[in-house]
Write a protein that holds these residues in place. Sequence first.
Motif, PDB file in Angstrom:
ATOM      1  N   ILE A 305      53.173  50.323  58.616  1.00 41.51           N
ATOM      2  CA  ILE A 305      54.441  50.002  60.164  1.00 41.51           C
ATOM      3  C   ILE A 305      53.438  48.881  61.240  1.00 41.51           C
ATOM      4  N   TYR A 306      53.247  49.372  62.531  1.00 45.79           N
ATOM      5  CA  TYR A 306      52.582  49.860  63.403  1.00 45.79           C
ATOM      6  C   TYR A 306      51.660  48.525  63.259  1.00 45.79           C
ATOM      7  N   LEU A 307      51.177  48.255  62.528  1.00 46.12           N
ATOM      8  CA  LEU A 307      49.908  47.376  61.769  1.00 46.12           C
ATOM      9  C   LEU A 307      50.687  46.039  61.747  1.00 46.12           C
ATOM     10  N   ASN A 308      51.949  46.067  61.281  1.00 46.92           N
ATOM     11  CA  ASN A 308      52.541  45.221  60.428  1.00 46.92           C
ATOM     12  C   ASN A 308      53.083  44.229  61.705  1.00 46.92           C
ATOM     13  N   HIS A 309      54.193  45.234  62.509  1.00 49.65           N
ATOM     14  CA  HIS A 309      54.482  44.861  63.812  1.00 49.65           C
ATOM     15  C   HIS A 309      53.949  44.305  64.723  1.00 49.65           C
ATOM     16  N   LEU A 310      51.761  44.356  64.519  1.00 53.09           N
ATOM     17  CA  LEU A 310      50.927  43.623  65.533  1.00 53.09           C
ATOM     18  C   LEU A 310      50.719  42.113  64.622  1.00 53.09           C
ATOM     19  N   ARG A 311      50.236  42.705  63.246  1.00 50.41           N
ATOM     20  CA  ARG A 311      50.531  41.856  63.673  1.00 50.41           C
ATOM     21  C   ARG A 311      51.400  40.361  62.841  1.00 50.41           C
ATOM     22  N   SER A 312      52.656  40.641  63.146  1.00 50.68           N
ATOM     23  CA  SER A 312      53.999  39.528  62.619  1.00 50.68           C
ATOM     24  C   SER A 312      54.068  38.926  64.179  1.00 50.68           C
ATOM     25  N   ILE A 313      53.084  39.693  65.169  1.00 54.66           N
ATOM     26  CA  ILE A 313      53.473  39.001  66.967  1.00 54.66           C
ATOM     27  C   ILE A 313      52.400  38.033  66.883  1.00 54.66           C
ATOM     28  N   ALA A 314      51.060  39.516  66.284  1.00 55.25           N
ATOM     29  CA  ALA A 314      50.105  38.041  66.170  1.00 55.25           C
ATOM     30  C   ALA A 314      50.121  36.011  65.382  1.00 55.25           C
ATOM     31  N   ALA A 348      41.566  51.746  62.415  1.00 57.19           N
ATOM     32  CA  ALA A 348      41.007  51.440  63.920  1.00 57.19           C
ATOM     33  C   ALA A 348      39.755  49.693  63.372  1.00 57.19           C
ATOM     34  N   THR A 349      39.621  49.705  62.178  1.00 58.33           N
ATOM     35  CA  THR A 349      39.470  47.920  61.936  1.00 58.33           C
ATOM     36  C   THR A 349      39.976  47.059  62.198  1.00 58.33           C
ATOM     37  N   SER A 350      41.254  47.577  61.279  1.00 56.97           N
ATOM     38  CA  SER A 350      42.605  46.643  60.906  1.00 56.97           C
ATOM     39  C   SER A 350      43.037  46.237  62.189  1.00 56.97           C
TER      40      SER A 350
END
Length: 399
Positions: A305-314, A348-350
């Motif tokens: 969920i958090y990774l996808n939030h970061l991806r959406s902002i990127a 961590a890598t993602s």
Amino acid sequence: MIDFSQKKAILIEDMAEARILQKKMLTDFGFKSIDIAMKAESAIELLRDNTYDLILSDYNLGNGKDGQQLLEEVRHSELIPNTSTYLMVTAETSIEMVMGAIEYQPDGYITKPFSQALLQRRLLKLVESKEKLRSVNTALDSKNFKKAIEECEEIIEKYPYLEGKCHRIIGECYISLGRYSDAKNVYSTALKKQKMPWSLFGLAKTLFLMEKYVSAEKKFQQLMLDNKFFVNAYDWLAKCLIAQNRHDEAKTVLIDAIERSPKSILRQIELGKLSLQLKDYFLAEMSFRRAVFLAKHSCFNSPEIYLNHLRSIAGMASQEEVLPRQKDGFKSTLKKIEEFRLEDIDVATSTHEITIQFYLNQNDSRSATDALALWESDYQEGLAHQPSEQHKVTLDIEG
């Protein structure tokens, strides 16, 4: 009359005055064994260690999980058997609350303030139904769906007025067994007798599982016209549209569903994923931002969920200059993912990959280079996989 003296109850209520009042009511009904929980977290511990005939839970439980999130978790974790009666208590009557609670199927809910007589009538009705269906629910708890079907057929003969409830269970059992043709016959026959939302929904879902997407779509649309607050129909309609590669239409359907029941974290996640796929990063960011907020007290909390939030902002940064609040949102989610990052080398890598991409999309090569240095440091400490040569080359070019 039901003999409540032989039954065990748990009362989940954070307000002292309400706890005292409701416990007195249950005692007056005959309950002798009543456990008390003031928070959802303590209730979960009790539910893990005990089996209750009655769960009486308030919707508002102060800080932490609310009543909907508690119900969400105990259903997901199978902490309460089908033989238990779950009654939601609420002082709210908003559509958001009602729809959110109903989606996880309490046996009923009652609105404050309520009289002792009203609570007693409600409990008697619910528990009496549970008693008559005990053999069915026992079979369901053991996932013996064939036995549950047999028990339902016997109960229909004994209590004809429970025919609708039993046919609904039989249809769901056939679906669980993968016997879709039998499920279709049950729902179609029930619809001919009386047009009920559950039978139309069951038929539509069965048609979807049989990969008859066009027919299923028509049934879901019919159900939504008849009852615009039957939110699960929106979810399945979206599945139908996605199966037909009509992703933009599916996105619109999920947006409508969220407007009616915004507290469903799974629906927010589904809309976010679909929006990412369609490169609608603005909607993806909004969906995952809400999911991040809901995840804090949800059993569905996960690093993705958090990774996808970061991806959406990127992704937004690749299309336009992001606003200060969006940059703050990126930093905030980076902090929230920290606990996952320290426990999972892949997370961590993602996180490092997305962070670098975010800065590159903003043409901020200095911050991207600093982020790569942090990645290298984590790699040296065994906290992340090795940065790829592609990132190093890209940063060299950008620099």
